[in-house]
Write an enzyme that holds these catalytic residues in place. Structure first.
Site, PDB file in Angstrom:
ATOM      1  N   ASP B 246      56.871  14.875  26.000  1.00 37.87           N
ATOM      2  CA  ASP B 246      55.432  14.785  25.914  1.00 37.87           C
ATOM      3  C   ASP B 246      55.029  13.615  26.803  1.00 37.87           C
ATOM      4  OD1 ASP B 246      52.871  14.988  24.922  1.00 37.87           O
ATOM      5  OD2 ASP B 246      53.270  13.477  23.384  1.00 37.87           O
ATOM      6  N   ARG B 647      43.037   8.294  32.067  1.00 41.27           N
ATOM      7  CA  ARG B 647      42.527   9.447  31.331  1.00 41.27           C
ATOM      8  C   ARG B 647      41.028   9.451  31.490  1.00 41.27           C
ATOM      9  NH1 ARG B 647      46.191  10.660  26.807  1.00 41.27           N
ATOM     10  NH2 ARG B 647      44.509  11.321  25.474  1.00 41.27           N
ATOM     11  N   GLY B 728      49.210  17.866  27.566  1.00 45.77           N
ATOM     12  CA  GLY B 728      47.926  18.517  27.473  1.00 45.77           C
ATOM     13  C   GLY B 728      46.922  17.950  28.461  1.00 45.77           C
ATOM     14  N   ILE B 805      54.717  22.075  39.469  1.00 44.63           N
ATOM     15  CA  ILE B 805      53.603  21.721  38.588  1.00 44.63           C
ATOM     16  C   ILE B 805      53.008  23.032  38.123  1.00 44.63           C
ATOM     17  CG2 ILE B 805      51.547  20.304  38.366  1.00 44.63           C
ATOM     18  CD1 ILE B 805      53.711  18.736  39.687  1.00 44.63           C
ATOM     19  N   GLY B 808      48.532  25.129  32.249  1.00 48.14           N
ATOM     20  CA  GLY B 808      48.625  25.868  31.000  1.00 48.14           C
ATOM     21  C   GLY B 808      48.292  27.332  31.147  1.00 48.14           C
ATOM     22  N   THR B 810      48.487  29.219  33.785  1.00 53.92           N
ATOM     23  CA  THR B 810      49.524  29.944  34.502  1.00 53.92           C
ATOM     24  C   THR B 810      50.778  30.054  33.659  1.00 53.92           C
ATOM     25  OG1 THR B 810      48.628  28.735  36.344  1.00 53.92           O
ATOM     26  CG2 THR B 810      50.491  30.143  36.784  1.00 53.92           C
ATOM     27  N   ASN B 866      51.161  17.390  17.910  1.00 58.94           N
ATOM     28  CA  ASN B 866      51.213  18.518  18.829  1.00 58.94           C
ATOM     29  C   ASN B 866      52.614  18.754  19.375  1.00 58.94           C
ATOM     30  OD1 ASN B 866      51.129  16.142  20.185  1.00 58.94           O
ATOM     31  ND2 ASN B 866      49.911  16.901  21.872  1.00 58.94           N
ATOM     32  N   ASP B 867      53.497  17.832  19.144  1.00 58.16           N
ATOM     33  CA  ASP B 867      54.856  18.011  19.654  1.00 58.16           C
ATOM     34  C   ASP B 867      55.800  18.530  18.576  1.00 58.16           C
ATOM     35  OD1 ASP B 867      53.984  16.746  22.019  1.00 58.16           O
ATOM     36  OD2 ASP B 867      54.188  14.831  20.993  1.00 58.16           O
ATOM     37  N   ALA B1171      72.957  17.155  57.370  1.00 55.47           N
ATOM     38  CA  ALA B1171      73.356  18.560  57.421  1.00 55.47           C
ATOM     39  C   ALA B1171      72.138  19.476  57.487  1.00 55.47           C
ATOM     40  CB  ALA B1171      74.209  18.902  56.211  1.00 55.47           C
TER      41      ALA B1171
END
Lengths: 343, 1230
Positions: B246, B647, B728, B805, B808, B810, B866-867, B1171
């Protein structure tokens, strides 16, 4: 300080070596030289030990005579259980090229006789044998009681199947003089067996001690008549009986029968010459494809004549030395690359 | 229980649900409507209504039903009305209710499904091998049975051998063979290592003891250390391949710090605040040295107090009054001494760093323009004040009230203004309400500044509290004017940081003094504590307070905000639309006391808010233009914030006309009372309210990374663990945090999966896969080809690291069955995967998918509710005992206090536990097989009759006493590589991932070795004593003794470290054996038939052959393994062995060697880089910049990627013209 810790940081684990898994570890990670020297030491030790053992084993003189074939007639007679009361003697002569010095032991040897069967070894009563209770035959099935209901003493399959040949060694001094080689029939069993594990019931008279018991079905005479001349060797404390009761580990085994009594001609041991065994053949082996032999042997500190231990030590020593040499070569080679770790 | 009555006049009952979900904050439950208005207690006997509710289920957060009164009127019931079993009623004298679920139907019981039994991979592995042992046993027993049958048929009629039964019959060989089978099973059953399971449990207990007592896991701040809640999966820690983390609270501290804000299109940087944060950090580090050093930081003076409170916090606070609390704090502190625990000064939450916000000077300047004059004219004819100032006011009011923060004053009993429902006046027209309010607000605004120094709690005076309000819930129901004021003693404080507030406020005021007029008489009022459901909210409220906009009190009906220049404002709280993850926003509907309008304040994720902004401003085109401008600017600021890893939240408002509101309210009421699909209707209703918003501004809250997170992630990466971040948060924030914590490296190739349809998702994944396949040395292949001889990090050695990446939306497509395979294939090629905007359910689905389809060991770490699902699904769930309640910890197998502890937990303890346990299990198999085979070999010489050449007691004790303690000690204390080296070389962890210590091959080699050793152990004595006069048990004695030495010395060879404990135990075992043998041999004259060990040991002790046999046997048996170990050490050392070699070098050489080790790794990396030169031409990496280029391209455009693009950003299907760009953005700096 300690109290504070309890008050405040009671949850802080102790910072000790044990709890933090910081104990000093012994370096089992040996260095190359340590390992190599260890290997060399082991190898040399094994080699040396092997040589010593080899020498001591070589010094042992041993004569083994298998008389199964030689006493074929007796064997045939014994195959029939009905002939149990018929005597059968058998004479085997042999020549001893070298004299046997020191203590000489006479063994009888059985091949193919399984004295280690589970139900066989169970069938004995230690309580009876220790003289505590002659009538205790609980574990002795199927030889607990005789047909008339008397408890058998000594009971059980082991006692019942006791080896009952008598072997007498004669020294043929010359063609006419035969000297019976003096043999001691005691002190062939373990001291603890004779004096602790096996005891006659406490009675003045041995035969009355065994009153109310029956002899084992295969025995010609009761237990108190095993050695009537020597009360210290009669009854349960008869050495032959005790030796038999110590069940052998393997189907091929020998058991000590007599010791040379070193007197007269035999103070030095058995002189070289011609000997003969007179065997009173009682024990049937041909029924189970077994064989019987008599063994005359001397003993050293390393026990019997087995070469195996000596050879095993020699081989192990050689292999270890070989391994250590190859490892040394490897070590020297790798040392140039400086990437040598051991363990 | 449905709540019908509460002594609280508002019909509210406060509960604490720590027993259910571990959250210790207060929650409010509401009496069923209509019952709330009743004065009298509910008389149970007169209860005549009918309750209908859903069948019992385990969802704690859902309850639906209705209550039908006798007059057929239905009242909806929701979870707000339900008191669950297991919760504690707090601050409420008594409640009454009717029980709806009882016994096993209660939600608490239904939720208690019992812990999921997790069995470790190693144990499953061991179980299969136990089955092999069973098979081996059966084979051996069959051999015995057959052998006995055949042997007996040879001697069937010989009474010597076929001893007849007591009844005289002898057994037929077939029957005897059949019996023998069972005899052999009894004899050889030791082969099944039953003691193994007991030993495993003991070893695990020991391992857990050591994990828990590791000081490195001790968190000084919280006084907590690692908790092992699951006792049986320690070794799985050493085999983790996938880590799901998380973000918030796990990687980050979850200490929300208000960093920046943008109001009306102006960005306020809060530079002082930033400086303060820095100085705070410095101060904290300085304080570690000396607690007394004043560090000049503002918050410093507060810290000692905060510290002392923290210490008490860990105790049950319960009803300790705050005075008492403070007292004990001081007592403790004085006893502790200053330098005792310097670390603990950072409080767990509401620490000074969070609560102190230094206002931005520019913003303060603007604040000074705010005067009550702006609002003094009570009618609507005020001249338009500067719009920006209004925005600022609104912005801060929104910050202060748009939340669910609970205010509590710690120093005295909280005065609660209870405004019980109003009845009596049927409000038919909204006009009346309006009048009422205008009247009130006139009185309000004309009243002098309310607070007086003697009313310390900042409670509005009686006048204010006698405000009449109409019940917000029931516009249609009769409203009666009734005022009651209840004081309720809210004892103690749940927030221990409270006592610090006074000082903090003082310091704040001190700073602010020069710039704004500090309000006299106010300081005491600020001794308030805010308890918020999420730290964000608290951070915002604290930020608002820094601008003298202090949230004073909150009741279900009103909010009092003390606004600096305007005085206390009492907002009538009309409605709260709580936050939910679907809407991603919350709103409050209030009646503004000054303008007397119904205002909706909305706070939420920027994407959610931006969509809802009003396109056309009602106030005219000029304003509209301004709005657009503000919007663009704010968006820019938002992007900027996100780029800095802040945030972001947007604040918006909407002014509603009363008629609009009334209409909405009617609909909303319908929605609330409906029983079926209530949630949907409520959502719809919320959508109706939250539109045509006016953007006020945005805030940037910093969620600081936890200490040591980047290092930990780097180490775990090196250890070959694939780390997924499931969060989230929005994409930009997530990606930036990922960069910050080194989850993504600057030169990673990023693939962004952001599509709106399944097909597009499939196409895009296809394209990316092709792209990755082109790259020859994809990480996965490299790691697969990594051999033992290449300990250096192979993953870095491969040219490019790819990272994915996925959003949600998708993710939802990707998790569908048809795309699962493709998705997994894709993720397998990526080093890091970041899932943003993921719901808790998605999190657990992702974990489940990876776990079941890739068959890998997964670990999930999280801190919040939520976890929980993710933690439960993963092989190992780790909870971070942080701030978001205890649910994660409750659900977890291990709980740590910080993310960085994970690296030691996995790399050191995981590795140790795994190697220890696997080696111990192997050793156990070896031990049993080696010993039991001795008995088996003997059967060949006793006619398979089941004789054992060992005394039974020795047989039993051999496993139970003589050889049981050493393996346990070995399993607990074995240390192949030191902790330091394991931490320094995370690559060593890979051996555990590949289960190198316990492969099927290892098991069979071990068995083979056991067979060899038992053969040696049997046949060396056999040939030695062959043909001699040895008896059964005398033969068994050297066998046992040699086997004991072989088995113990085998352990010595195998163990990599021997401490004195090992030595003691091994020596003790040998001593124990000899003592037992001697004592038993001395005492047992007649006991224990048939075996009679009497005097055998004593006899042997005096026999040189005995020693010779034992020495030879031990040497021969152990030589091969010893030579193998030596050769392995020198010719093909495993990385572990090499690392062990490092351990014993002296310190300096060791550092050199470590450098060399890493150097070889880098060399490999370089060579491989050359290489695939074409793939990596550019090493310079642009900072990930989502706003840099938004080129609109089709999905296939990704394939047209030009040569060396380190950043490949792809997004598909732009539905929203402005932000949802699709296509692929090239690097901005290449």
């Amino acid at each position: 300080m300690k109290r504070k810790c309890q008050d405040y940081e009671s949850r802080l684990p102790d910072n000790t070596a044990v709890k933090q898994q910081q104990l000093p570890a012994f370096r089992l990670q040996l260095t190359a030289s340590e390992i190599l020297s260890g290997f060399f030491a082991i190898g040399l030790f094994c080699l040396g030990m092997g040589i010593i053992l080899l020498l001591s084993a070589k010094s042992i003189k041993e004569v083994e005579i298998n008389y199964t074939e030689k006493c074929a007639t007796c064997a045939k007679l014994r195959e029939e259980a009905t002939n149990f009361d018929k005597e059968c003697n058998c004479s085997i002569s042999f020549y001893l090229p070298q004299k046997m010095e020191g203590n000489v032991y006479l063994y009888y040897k059985l091949y193919g006789f399984y004295q280690n069967l589970y139900r066989y070894i169970l069938s004995r009563s230690n309580i009876q044998l220790v003289g505590a209770d002659v009538k205790d035959v609980r574990n002795c099935a199927p030889f607990r009681t005789s047909d008339n209901g008397l408890p058998i003493a000594p009971c059980g399959a082991i006692a019942n199947s006791m080896f009952n040949d008598t072997i007498v060694l004669w020294y043929n001094f010359n063609s006419s003089t035969h000297i019976r080689v003096p043999m001691v029939r005691t002190e062939t069993a373990w001291w603890t067996d004779k004096y602790v594990k096996f005891q006659n019931p406490a009675f003045q008279n041995l035969s009355s001690a065994f009153a109310g018991t029956a002899k084992p079905p295969n025995w010609p005479k009761p237990v108190y008549e095993l050695d009537e001349k020597d009360p210290g060797n009669n009854g349960f404390i008869n050495d032959d009986f005790i030796v038999w009761m110590r069940t052998a580990a393997f189907p091929n085994f020998k058991k000590l029968y007599r010791r040379l009594h070193r007197i007269g001609n035999f103070t030095e041991g058995l002189p070289a010459g011609s000997y003969s065994f007179i065997i009173n053949y009682n024990f049937p082996v041909s029924r189970f494809q077994g064989q019987k032999a008599v063994v005359l042997s001397t003993l050293t500190w390393s026990g019997g004549s087995s070469l195996f231990l000596a050879l095993a030590y020699l081989v192990t020593g050689a292999v270890t030395l070989l391994a250590s040499f190859s490892m040394m070569a490897l070590h020297l080679k790798l040392k140039e690359r400086k990437t040598f770790f051991l363990q | 229980m449905v709540l019908l009555f509460s002594t609280d006049p508002d019909g509210i009952c406060h509960i604490e649900t720590s027993g259910l979900d571990g959250e210790s904050n207060l929650k409010q439950k509401q009496v069923v409507r209509r019952y709330a208005e009743q004065d009298s207690e509910v008389d149970p006997e007169k209860f005549s209504s009918r309750i209908e509710c859903e069948s019992p289920n385990n969802d704690l957060n859902r309850f639906r039903g209705f209550l039908e009164h006798s007059n057929k009127e239905r009242v909806g019931l929701s979870k707000e009305n339900l008191l669950l079993r297991g919760c504690t009623i707090r601050n409420t004298e008594a409640v009454m209710g009717i029980v709806v679920y009882a016994g096993h139907e209660t939600k608490a019981m239904l939720n208690n499904s019992g812990p999921r039994y997790k069995r470790s991979k190693l144990e499953r592995r061991a179980n299969t091998d136990v089955l092999w042992c069973v098979l081996l046993l059966v084979v051996m027993c069959l051999t015995g049975a057959l052998g006995h049958g055949i042997w007996l048929s040879r001697y069937e009629n010989i009474p010597f051998f076929n001893i007849p039964e007591p009844d005289g019959h002898s057994l037929s060989p077939v029957l005897a063979g059949f019996y023998m089978f069972w005899t052999m099973i009894i004899l050889l059953q030791v082969l099944i290592p039953i003691s193994l399971y007991v030993s495993i449990e003991i070893v695990k207990l020991g391992q857990i003891y050591f994990i828990q007592s590791d000081v490195d896991f001790y968190n000084e701040k919280m006084g907590s250390t690692v908790q092992c809640r699951a006792l049986n999966i320690t070794e799985d820690l050493g085999q983790i391949q996938y880590l799901f983390s998380d973000k918030t609270g796990t990687l980050t501290e979850n200490k929300m710090v208000f960093r920046r804000c943008s109001v009306a299109g102006f960005d306020y940087c809060h530079e002082e605040n930033a400086k303060r944060l820095e100085s705070y950090q410095e101060a904290a580090s300085e304080d570690e040295d000396s607690a007394d050093t004043p560090s000049g930081s503002l918050s410093n003076m507060v810290k000692p107090r905060a510290l002392s409170c923290r210490t008490v916090h860990s105790r049950p606070l319960g009803s300790i009054s705050s005075n008492h609390l403070t007292g004990s704090c001081f007592a403790l502190e004085s006893r502790e001494g200053a330098s005792e625990v310097p670390h603990s000064r950072q409080a767990a939450f509401s620490s000074p760093i969070e609560t102190d916000v230094v206002p931005d000077t520019r913003l303060l300047d603007k604040f000074s323009q705010i005067t009550p004059l702006l609002f003094t004219p009570t009618d609507e004819t005020i001249p338009d004040p500067p719009l920006e100032t209004l925005y600022i006011i609104d912005f801060f009011i929104a910050l202060a009230i748009c939340n669910t923060v609970v205010v509590s004053a710690p120093n005295q009993p909280r005065q609660k203004v209870g405004l019980s429902s109003l009845r009596g006046i049927p409000i038919k027209s909204l006009e009346e309400i309006k009048n009422l309010f205008q009247r009130l607000s006139v009185r309000r605004s004309s009243s002098p500044s309310l607070a007086s120094g003697k009313e310390p709690s900042g409670v509005p005076n009686a006048f204010v509290s006698r405000l009449s309000l109409f019940n917000r819930m029931k516009p249609a129901s009769p409203v009666e004017e009734e005022i009651s004021q209840t004081s309720e003693s809210l004892q103690g404080s749940d927030d221990s940081a409270c006592p610090t507030e006074i000082e903090k406020q003082n310091s704040d005021a001190g700073i602010a003094n020069g710039k704004v007029e500090a309000l006299p008489g106010q300081p005491l009022t600020s001794s308030l504590c805010y308890e918020a459901e999420s730290p964000d909210e608290a951070a915002l409220v604290y930020a608002a307070r820094a601008y003298q906009c202090t949230l004073q009190s909150r009741t279900p009906e009103q909010v009092v905000v003390d606004f600096a220049a305007l005085g206390p404002l009492t907002f009538q709280l009309l409605h709260i639309l709580p936050f939910d993850s679907v809407r991603k926003r919350m709103s409050v509907v209030v009646r503004h006391p000054l303008s007397n309008q119904v205002v909706v304040y909305t706070k939420g994720a920027d994407s959610a808010i931006m969509e809802l902004l009003s396109v056309a401003s009602p106030d005219g085109p000029g304003l509209e233009k301004q709005q657009m401008m503000i919007r663009e600017k704010t968006q820019k600021h938002l992007d900027d914030y996100a780029k800095r890893g802040l945030r972001t939240l947007c604040i918006a408002k909407r002014v509603m006309s009363d008629t609009e509101y009334a209409e909405w309210l009617r609909n909303h009421f319908l929605a609330e009372t409906s029983i079926d699909n209530r949630e949907e209707l409520l959502l719809e209703s919320a959508m109706r309210l939250e539109n045509k918003l006016t953007l006020l501004g945005a805030t940037g809250i910093e969620d600081r990374l936890q200490e040591g997170v980047p290092e930990a992630i780097e180490a775990l990466h090196k250890a070959g663990i694939k780390i997924w971040m499931l969060t989230g948060d929005k994409q930009e924030t997530a990606v930036n945090i990922a960069y910050a914590c080194k989850l993504l490296e600057p030169n990673d190739k990023l693939f962004v999966l952001n599509t709106e349809s399944k097909n597009a998702c499939e196409m895009l994944m296809d394209t990316i896969l092709k792209e990755l396949q082109k790259n020859p040395a994809s990480p996965e292949q490299a790691s697969l080809s990594a051999s033992l001889h290449q300990p250096p990090p192979t993953l870095q050695g491969s040219g490019l690291r790819a990272a994915l990446i996925i959003t949600g939306k998708t993710l939802e497509f990707a998790l569908q069955e048809s795309l699962q395979k493709q998705f997994l294939e894709l993720t397998a090629r990526c080093q890091a995967v970041v899932c943003c905007r993921a719901t808790p359910l998605q999190k657990s689905e992702v974990v489940k998918l990876v776990r079941s389809h890739l068959r890998v060991m997964t670990l999930a770490i999280g801190d919040g509710a939520n976890d929980v699902s993710m933690i439960q699904v993963a092989d190992i769930g780790i909870g971070i005992s942080g701030q978001e309640g205890m649910q994660a910890v409750m659900a977890s197998d291990f709980a740590v206090s910080q993310f960085r502890h994970l690296s030691k937990l996995l790399l050191v303890h995981g590795h140790w536990c795994y190697t220890r346990l696997s080696n111990m299990i192997l050793y156990f198999f070896y031990k049993n097989v080696a010993y039991v085979n001795l008995l088996f070999w003997y059967q060949f010489f006793c006619g398979f009759s089941g004789t054992s050449m060992t005394d039974y007691w020795v047989l039993i004790f051999f496993n139970l006493l003589f050889t049981s303690a050493p393996p346990v000690i070995y399993g607990v204390l074995e240390k192949d590589v030191s902790a330091e080296t394991l931490m320094q070389l995370p690559e060593l962890y890979r051996s555990g991932q590949r289960s190198e210590a316990y492969l099927p091959l290892t098991f069979w080699i071990t068995l083979l070795d056991a067979f060899y050793q038992s053969l040696v152990c049997f046949f060396v004595p056999y040939y030695t004593y062959q043909g001699s006069d040895i008896d059964i048990f005398t033969f068994g004695n050297p066998l046992n003794t040699a086997a004991l030495f072989v088995i113990l010395l085998h352990l010595v060879i195998e163990s990599k470290s021997l401490t004195w404990i090992h030595m003691l135990v091994i020596a003790g075992s040998i001593l124990c054996y000899f003592c037992f043998a001697l004592a038993f041999g001395a005492m047992c004259v007649t006991c224990n038939p048939p075996s009679n060990p009497y005097w055998i040991m004593q006899e042997h002790m005096a026999d040189p052959v005995f020693y010779l046999v034992c020495v030879l046997t031990t040497c021969v048996a152990l030589l091969p393994r010893f030579i193998y170990r030596v050769l392995q050490g020198s010719l093909f050392p495993s990385p572990i062995l090499r690392a062990k070699h490092l351990d014993r070098l002296p310190a300096e050489e060791r550092i050199e060697a470590l450098k060399k080790w890493r150097g070889t790794g880098q060399m490999d990396q370089l060579t491989s880089k050359y290489a695939d030169h074409s793939a990596v031409e550019s090493e310079r990496i642009p900072i990930y910049d989502p706003s840099a280029v938004f080129a609109v391209m089709s999905a296939t455009a990704c394939a047209v990627e030009k040569g060396n693009l380190p950043v490949c950003e792809t997004a598909l299907d732009s539905d929203f013209s402005e932000t949802k760009a699709s296509g692929m953005a090239g690097p901005s700096k290449d």
